[in-house]
Design an enzyme around this catalytic site. Structure first.
Site, short mmCIF file in Angstrom:
data_model
loop_
_atom_site.label_atom_id
_atom_site.label_comp_id
_atom_site.label_asym_id
_atom_site.label_seq_id
_atom_site.Cartn_x
_atom_site.Cartn_y
_atom_site.Cartn_z
CD GLN A 102 -36.93 -26.07 -60.91
OE1 GLN A 102 -37.36 -26.58 -59.41
NE2 GLN A 102 -37.39 -24.97 -61.51
CE1 TYR A 182 -33.46 -20.69 -54.08
CE2 TYR A 182 -35.11 -20.92 -55.64
CZ TYR A 182 -34.41 -20.90 -54.43
OH TYR A 182 -35.52 -21.32 -53.46
NE ARG A 229 -40.89 -21.73 -62.92
CZ ARG A 229 -41.44 -21.73 -61.96
NH1 ARG A 229 -40.96 -22.31 -60.72
NH2 ARG A 229 -42.50 -21.29 -61.93
N GLY A 322 -48.96 -24.35 -59.73
CA GLY A 322 -48.26 -24.70 -58.37
C GLY A 322 -49.25 -25.15 -57.24
C1 LIG Z 1 -44.36 -25.01 -51.46
C2 LIG Z 1 -43.61 -24.42 -52.76
C3 LIG Z 1 -42.39 -24.94 -53.29
C4 LIG Z 1 -41.87 -24.39 -54.60
N1 LIG Z 1 -40.68 -25.02 -54.73
C5 LIG Z 1 -40.28 -24.60 -56.13
C6 LIG Z 1 -39.03 -25.13 -56.65
O1 LIG Z 1 -38.57 -26.02 -56.17
N2 LIG Z 1 -38.87 -24.66 -57.96
C7 LIG Z 1 -39.29 -23.52 -58.52
O2 LIG Z 1 -38.77 -23.28 -59.77
N3 LIG Z 1 -40.33 -23.01 -58.16
C8 LIG Z 1 -40.71 -23.56 -56.80
N4 LIG Z 1 -42.00 -22.87 -56.34
C9 LIG Z 1 -42.69 -21.83 -57.14
C10 LIG Z 1 -43.79 -22.53 -57.94
O3 LIG Z 1 -43.10 -23.31 -58.91
C11 LIG Z 1 -44.88 -21.66 -58.54
O4 LIG Z 1 -43.88 -20.57 -59.37
C12 LIG Z 1 -45.48 -20.69 -57.34
O5 LIG Z 1 -46.21 -21.56 -56.61
C13 LIG Z 1 -46.54 -19.55 -58.12
O6 LIG Z 1 -47.68 -20.51 -58.95
P1 LIG Z 1 -48.91 -20.76 -58.14
O7 LIG Z 1 -49.60 -19.47 -57.97
O8 LIG Z 1 -49.90 -21.48 -59.28
O9 LIG Z 1 -48.71 -21.58 -56.99
C14 LIG Z 1 -42.39 -23.23 -55.09
C15 LIG Z 1 -43.71 -22.97 -54.82
C16 LIG Z 1 -44.23 -23.39 -53.42
C17 LIG Z 1 -45.57 -22.98 -53.05
#
Ligand SMILES: Cc1cc2nc3c(=O)[nH]c(=O)nc-3n(C[C@H](O)[C@H](O)[C@H](O)COP(=O)(O)O)c2cc1C
Length: 369
Positions: A102, A182, A229, A322
């Protein structure tokens, strides 16, 4: 029985044959705690453990020193960083997995502490009124500097350079992080973009930078290895608020993405409850599946049942998980055997080292001989 689960069916994405539709969402884990922001062996181990995902999308990785906004996140702009990523891509490939990186620029979510006192860059001089995760802990964000046309050009080149380095490092593709408040999202949103030049004002102008980034990246890698994304209904997170222009803006972007032969479009359902907001679209997959012609991956708060359902309903082709992937490195196998999932520990999401990173066990040890 497991064979019938929609999530576990293989899928062709561009020229890639992916073994399932259980994809790992990009997640910053802040483990690159070294002066050069390089990944090292613990990253290789972490991603190796999760290689049974149909596709891993790596943590956000900054495309330049100006793009950084959180401590200990890895970069993909220097030769040393590129070299270091090779052990990650190799580990994932050895296990038969696939991995995209990413490409990330945080824009106004950064802090002067990362830039020798210089202001972070954004579409306009706005403050997300949020917190920045600096080397000295969380600090209030500041009012960013509006990017000059020259700085926009340089940033587009930085995305291109990041993609070139990613190919050199052995990634299967790149995901452009134009989501979650972002930099690119700051251009899209008229509350954070007050420009009056070719990058502001009309919807077309506010979206322009994304297409210039895609066009630049296309020069160094195949279009069908580029993912994008978007988080159209992000509200009240990272300084983003919606207004009457938000949904028309994303409608325009998604329609225009149809003109490209991308690997996929990665959409998030709203992170917060937006059902009572006047300008919000609460059902992202429902709105955009009929519009987007290519591979659509959906994210946010899915579990096995909802994941299977949304694919069966024809509203998405794959689901990005995630947090479940943080604590369940073998998530597809667990889905296949309907095994219970382990809980994640939020306290170790961003802490250095192996704890809460590589020490979540797989369901069972592989039986040897
Ligand atoms: C610890 C953590 C770090 C994340 N870092 C990013 C990231 O670097 N880039 C991004 O697009 N989303 C990031 N997210 C968002 C996740 O990609 C995802 O959209 C979010 O966790 C919701 O999905 P989930 O319910 O399956 O966890 C992050 C989420 C978490 C929990």
């Amino acid at each position: 029985m497991s064979k019938t689960q929609a999530l576990l069916q293989p899928i062709e994405v561009g020229d890639l044959a992916l073994k399932n539709r259980v994809w790992m969402a990009p997640m910053t884990r802040s483990r690159a705690n070294n002066a050069e922001n390089k990944v090292f062996d613990i990253h290789a181990n972490y991603y190796r453990q999760r290689a049974s995902a149909g596709l891993i999308i790596s943590e956000g990785s900054q495309i330049s020193p100006r793009a950084v906004g959180y401590i200990n996140t890895p970069g993909i702009y220097s030769e040393a960083q590129t070299e270091a990523w090779k052990q990650v891509t190799q580990a994932v490939h050895e296990e038969g997995g696939r991995i995209f990186i990413q490409l990330w620029h945080v824009g106004r979510m950064s802090h002067p502490d990362f830039h020798g006192g210089k202001l972070p860059l954004s579409a306009s001089a706005t403050n997300p009124n949020s917190k920045s995760f600096t080397p000295e802990g969380f600090k209030e964000t500041v009012t960013a500097k509006e990017m000059s046309l020259e700085e926009i050009k340089e940033t587009i080149q930085d995305f291109k350079n990041g993609a070139k380095n990613a190919m050199e490092a052995g990634f299967d593709g790149v995901e452009i992080h134009s989501s979650n408040g972002y930099l690119l999202h700051q251009f899209f949103n008229s509350t954070s973009n007050h420009r009056t030049d070719a990058y502001g004002g009309t919807i077309e102008n506010r979206a322009r930078i994304l297409f210039e980034v895609i066009d630049a990246i296309k020069e160094v890698m195949p279009e069908n290895r580029i993912g994008v994304r978007l988080n159209p209904s992000l509200h009240g997170v990272f300084g983003m608020t919606m207004n009457e222009e938000t949904i028309p803006t994303f409608d325009y972007i998604v329609n225009k993405l149809n003109g490209y032969n991308l690997a996929y479009l990665h959409l998030s359902e709203p992170f917060t409850d937006v059902s009572k907001l006047e300008f919000a679209e609460p059902n992202i997959a429902k709105r955009y599946r009929p519009i987007y012609k290519g591979t659509l991956v959906i994210n946010s708060a899915f579990d096995q049942e909802k994941g299977n359902q949304i694919i069966e309903e024809g509203l998405a082709d794959a689901v990005a998980f995630g947090k479940p992937f943080i604590s369940n490195p073998d998530l597809p196998e667990r889905f296949a055997s309907h095994a219970p999932l382990a809980d994640w520990d939020q306290d170790t999401f961003y802490t250095p080292g192996e704890k809460g990173y590589t020490d979540y066990p797989k369901l069972e040890q592989e039986k040897v001989g």
